[in-house]
Write a protein that holds these residues in place. Structure first.
Motif, mmCIF file in Angstrom:
data_model
loop_
_atom_site.group_PDB
_atom_site.id
_atom_site.type_symbol
_atom_site.label_atom_id
_atom_site.label_comp_id
_atom_site.label_asym_id
_atom_site.label_seq_id
_atom_site.Cartn_x
_atom_site.Cartn_y
_atom_site.Cartn_z
ATOM 1 N N ILE A 91 -3.421 0.541 -10.691
ATOM 2 C CA ILE A 91 -3.173 -0.816 -11.184
ATOM 3 C C ILE A 91 -2.498 -1.642 -10.097
ATOM 4 C CG2 ILE A 91 -1.837 -2.193 -12.826
ATOM 5 C CD1 ILE A 91 -2.211 0.060 -14.853
ATOM 6 N N ALA A 92 -1.500 -1.061 -9.440
ATOM 7 C CA ALA A 92 -0.808 -1.773 -8.364
ATOM 8 C C ALA A 92 -1.775 -2.147 -7.246
ATOM 9 C CB ALA A 92 0.318 -0.908 -7.816
ATOM 10 N N GLU A 93 -2.664 -1.228 -6.919
ATOM 11 C CA GLU A 93 -3.637 -1.502 -5.855
ATOM 12 C C GLU A 93 -4.578 -2.635 -6.238
ATOM 13 O OE1 GLU A 93 -7.268 0.846 -3.515
ATOM 14 O OE2 GLU A 93 -5.746 1.980 -4.621
ATOM 15 N N LEU A 94 -5.020 -2.638 -7.486
ATOM 16 C CA LEU A 94 -5.935 -3.685 -7.946
ATOM 17 C C LEU A 94 -5.259 -5.049 -7.943
ATOM 18 C CD1 LEU A 94 -7.675 -1.864 -10.942
ATOM 19 C CD2 LEU A 94 -8.589 -2.244 -8.654
ATOM 20 N N GLU A 168 3.914 -13.971 -3.717
ATOM 21 C CA GLU A 168 3.962 -15.183 -2.904
ATOM 22 C C GLU A 168 4.841 -14.980 -1.671
ATOM 23 O OE1 GLU A 168 5.184 -18.218 -5.615
ATOM 24 O OE2 GLU A 168 3.162 -18.467 -6.469
ATOM 25 N N GLY A 169 5.976 -14.309 -1.837
ATOM 26 C CA GLY A 169 6.844 -14.052 -0.691
ATOM 27 C C GLY A 169 6.207 -13.118 0.314
ATOM 28 N N SER A 170 5.503 -12.110 -0.184
ATOM 29 C CA SER A 170 4.829 -11.161 0.692
ATOM 30 C C SER A 170 3.708 -11.828 1.479
ATOM 31 C CB SER A 170 4.271 -10.006 -0.138
ATOM 32 O OG SER A 170 3.525 -9.110 0.669
ATOM 33 N N LEU A 171 2.904 -12.649 0.791
ATOM 34 C CA LEU A 171 1.807 -13.340 1.474
ATOM 35 C C LEU A 171 2.333 -14.306 2.524
ATOM 36 C CD1 LEU A 171 -0.719 -14.118 -1.415
ATOM 37 C CD2 LEU A 171 -0.939 -12.417 0.397
ATOM 38 N N ARG A 172 3.441 -14.966 2.225
ATOM 39 C CA ARG A 172 4.026 -15.900 3.187
ATOM 40 C C ARG A 172 4.345 -15.172 4.495
ATOM 41 N NH1 ARG A 172 7.634 -17.588 0.164
ATOM 42 N NH2 ARG A 172 6.521 -19.425 -0.606
ATOM 43 N N PRO A 183 -1.690 -8.226 4.660
ATOM 44 C CA PRO A 183 -1.608 -8.749 3.292
ATOM 45 C C PRO A 183 -1.772 -7.647 2.254
ATOM 46 C CG PRO A 183 -2.938 -10.192 4.658
ATOM 47 C CD PRO A 183 -2.658 -8.973 5.483
ATOM 48 N N GLY A 184 -0.879 -7.638 1.276
ATOM 49 C CA GLY A 184 -0.938 -6.658 0.204
ATOM 50 C C GLY A 184 -0.161 -5.384 0.455
ATOM 51 N N HIS A 185 0.370 -5.208 1.674
ATOM 52 C CA HIS A 185 1.040 -3.948 2.022
ATOM 53 C C HIS A 185 2.286 -3.699 1.165
ATOM 54 C CE1 HIS A 185 2.694 -0.652 4.363
ATOM 55 N NE2 HIS A 185 3.834 -1.312 4.418
ATOM 56 N N LEU A 186 3.162 -4.697 1.046
ATOM 57 C CA LEU A 186 4.392 -4.499 0.287
ATOM 58 C C LEU A 186 4.093 -4.233 -1.183
ATOM 59 C CD1 LEU A 186 6.763 -7.234 1.779
ATOM 60 C CD2 LEU A 186 6.731 -4.778 2.259
ATOM 61 N N GLU A 187 3.109 -4.932 -1.734
ATOM 62 C CA GLU A 187 2.756 -4.729 -3.132
ATOM 63 C C GLU A 187 2.258 -3.307 -3.373
ATOM 64 O OE1 GLU A 187 2.071 -7.255 -1.123
ATOM 65 O OE2 GLU A 187 1.198 -8.950 -2.199
ATOM 66 N N ARG A 188 1.361 -2.837 -2.501
ATOM 67 C CA ARG A 188 0.828 -1.485 -2.677
ATOM 68 C C ARG A 188 1.916 -0.428 -2.522
ATOM 69 N NH1 ARG A 188 -3.476 -3.888 0.185
ATOM 70 N NH2 ARG A 188 -2.610 -3.157 2.167
ATOM 71 N N LEU A 194 7.841 0.172 -9.145
ATOM 72 C CA LEU A 194 8.311 -0.786 -10.138
ATOM 73 C C LEU A 194 7.637 -0.542 -11.483
ATOM 74 C CD1 LEU A 194 9.836 -3.358 -10.973
ATOM 75 C CD2 LEU A 194 7.928 -4.695 -10.039
ATOM 76 N N PHE A 195 6.328 -0.345 -11.478
ATOM 77 C CA PHE A 195 5.599 -0.129 -12.725
ATOM 78 C C PHE A 195 6.086 1.131 -13.438
ATOM 79 C CE2 PHE A 195 1.564 -2.533 -11.145
ATOM 80 C CZ PHE A 195 2.250 -3.728 -11.271
ATOM 81 N N ASN A 196 6.360 2.161 -12.666
ATOM 82 C CA ASN A 196 6.856 3.395 -13.263
ATOM 83 C C ASN A 196 8.243 3.180 -13.884
ATOM 84 O OD1 ASN A 196 6.467 6.434 -13.552
ATOM 85 N ND2 ASN A 196 8.447 6.351 -12.516
ATOM 86 N N ALA A 197 9.049 2.333 -13.245
ATOM 87 C CA ALA A 197 10.414 2.091 -13.720
ATOM 88 C C ALA A 197 10.461 1.233 -14.971
ATOM 89 C CB ALA A 197 11.244 1.442 -12.622
#
Length: 207
Positions: A91-94, A168-172, A183-188, A194-197
């Motif tokens: 889900i995080a990857e998507l 938005e902060g990550s993309l900036r 792009p997308g590295h921090l989210e992945r 975070l989702f697990n928590a």
């Protein structure tokens, strides 16, 4: 003011919106004129004013169109996965995927956000349109979590706000330093944690 609906109105609006997206990305929201947008779309200024009262209204239509694009992409990605393949990591990857058009949208939406902050009435209307996107994302996320056999233990509306802020902060940072931070590295990297928590297993659910 815009006139009533006609058979050609959806096509006219679509062309004006695409022209505006291009012109805003090239010269900025403030640099773009209604004449620039109309000419790029192949229309007169009269056609513009028959559909939109001003640039603000046209941009808000772009916000809605972009929200629909995001929602459709996420929903399609999730629906194509089998239940066994849909994990919190997946889900995080998507949600972290970055499309080529995302950089263009980031440019024009960032400038309009600053414009809205300076004009409270515009900010109010902008917030209403952004709330529609968050509501859509809440539904998509709730469904995705449920398919993994988990449910949120926090308010999903607040979680979506946090995810958007991270995104938005990550993309900036990524668009400034693409070699250092793809792009997308921090989210992945961090969204699965975070989702697990913030989710818990649903009793009786088959994960």
């Amino acid at each position: 003011m815009p006139k009533g609906p006609t058979k050609r109105r959806p096509e006219t609006q679509a062309r004006l919106q695409e022209a505006a997206r291009q012109v805003f990305a090239e010269v900025g929201f403030h640099g773009a004129t209604i004449s620039d947008i109309s000419e790029r779309a192949g229309y007169t200024n009269g056609a513009f004013y028959s559909n939109y009262a001003n640039k603000d209204e046209l941009f808000l239509a772009l916000v809605d169109a972009n929200a629909e694009r995001v929602r459709e992409q996420l929903q399609q990605r999730i629906e194509t996965l089998n239940a066994s393949d849909l994990t919190l990591d997946r889900i995080a990857e998507l949600f972290a995927m970055v499309q080529p058009e995302d950089q263009q949208w980031f440019l024009i939406s960032t400038e309009f956000t600053l414009h809205a902050i300076r004009h409270p009435d515009v900010a109010r209307r902008f917030a209403e349109h952004k709330a529609n996107l968050r509501a859509e994302l809440v539904t998509v996320m709730e469904t995705a979590f449920a398919r993994t056999g988990r449910a949120a233990s926090v308010d999903l509306g607040d979680l979506v706000r946090l995810l958007i802020a991270i995104r938005e902060g990550s993309l900036r940072q990524s668009f400034v330093e693409p070699d250092e931070l793809p792009p997308g590295h921090l989210e992945r990297a961090f969204w699965p944690l975070l989702f697990n928590a913030v989710t818990t297993p649903v009793e009786g659910a088959q994960a």
